[in-house]
Design a protein around this motif. Sequence first.
Motif, mmCIF file in Angstrom:
data_model
loop_
_atom_site.group_PDB
_atom_site.id
_atom_site.type_symbol
_atom_site.label_atom_id
_atom_site.label_comp_id
_atom_site.label_asym_id
_atom_site.label_seq_id
_atom_site.Cartn_x
_atom_site.Cartn_y
_atom_site.Cartn_z
ATOM 1 N N SER A 107 26.376 44.567 39.558
ATOM 2 C CA SER A 107 25.633 44.065 40.709
ATOM 3 C C SER A 107 25.067 42.688 40.409
ATOM 4 O O SER A 107 24.883 42.329 39.243
ATOM 5 N N ILE A 108 24.801 41.938 41.480
ATOM 6 C CA ILE A 108 24.254 40.586 41.370
ATOM 7 C C ILE A 108 23.182 40.432 42.453
ATOM 8 O O ILE A 108 23.461 40.670 43.636
ATOM 9 N N ASN A 110 21.004 38.426 45.138
ATOM 10 C CA ASN A 110 21.451 37.321 45.964
ATOM 11 C C ASN A 110 20.423 37.042 47.068
ATOM 12 O O ASN A 110 19.606 37.887 47.391
ATOM 13 N N TYR A 112 20.762 35.829 50.964
ATOM 14 C CA TYR A 112 21.723 35.653 52.057
ATOM 15 C C TYR A 112 20.968 35.067 53.234
ATOM 16 O O TYR A 112 20.107 35.706 53.813
ATOM 17 N N HIS A 120 16.921 38.862 50.966
ATOM 18 C CA HIS A 120 17.206 39.196 49.577
ATOM 19 C C HIS A 120 18.116 40.418 49.566
ATOM 20 O O HIS A 120 17.845 41.405 50.258
ATOM 21 N N ASP A 123 23.828 42.779 45.675
ATOM 22 C CA ASP A 123 25.255 42.879 45.950
ATOM 23 C C ASP A 123 25.918 43.722 44.872
ATOM 24 O O ASP A 123 25.893 43.371 43.692
ATOM 25 N N ARG A 161 27.558 32.291 47.172
ATOM 26 C CA ARG A 161 27.245 32.148 45.745
ATOM 27 C C ARG A 161 27.474 33.437 44.958
ATOM 28 O O ARG A 161 28.106 33.432 43.910
ATOM 29 N N SER A 162 26.958 34.553 45.431
ATOM 30 C CA SER A 162 27.096 35.793 44.666
ATOM 31 C C SER A 162 28.553 36.236 44.582
ATOM 32 O O SER A 162 28.977 36.789 43.573
ATOM 33 N N GLU A 165 30.191 34.118 41.909
ATOM 34 C CA GLU A 165 29.784 34.623 40.596
ATOM 35 C C GLU A 165 30.504 35.932 40.271
ATOM 36 O O GLU A 165 30.977 36.136 39.154
ATOM 37 N N GLY A 166 30.614 36.824 41.253
ATOM 38 C CA GLY A 166 31.318 38.083 41.048
ATOM 39 C C GLY A 166 32.790 37.890 40.770
ATOM 40 O O GLY A 166 33.361 38.531 39.870
#
Length: 175
Positions: A107-108, A110, A112, A120, A123, A161-162, A165-166
């Motif tokens: 999980s990350i 994020n 949104y 908040h 993810d 962004r998330s 990163e994922g």
Amino acid sequence: MKNHPLEIFRYCPKCGSELFEEHNGKSKHCSSCGFTYYQNPSSATAAFILNSKGELLVVRRGKEPAKGTLDLPGGFVDNNESGEQGIIREIKEETGLDIKEVEYLFSIPNIYRYSGMDIHTLDMFYLCHADEGTEIQAADDAAACSWVPLRQVYVERFGLRSIREGVHRFLMLNR
């Protein structure tokens, strides 16, 4: 109270009082009725769906934020739904795929941006496999979907962004 997650909420949602003030870093409290509202992250999901050729299913975002950029199938978990149920539903809604099994990966956290507010999220990323010869069809939030060989997946083409990163983390594990 600048930059507090609930700064746009000026009145108590229970009694309407203006005495709705920052209580701590993630909540506001109403001095009139005693109600305290906590802002916790919303649960969101994203899927790395692989076919038998080792290709990744990517979708093109049909809506803001980041409309027109690449994304992974996924979305927000509904009330009374597990993360696994949420990702299976989102995959069906966006691609038409019936996924039977999902494997949680990581999980990350994020933020949104939606409707002028920072939401908040947490993810949650899942690994899924599509059956051979399964038809895909873009629907719901997805403007298009396609299979891409992992060596042709470029992180910078993903708009959120998330998700970038994922995808980066996933590619590091699978190249």
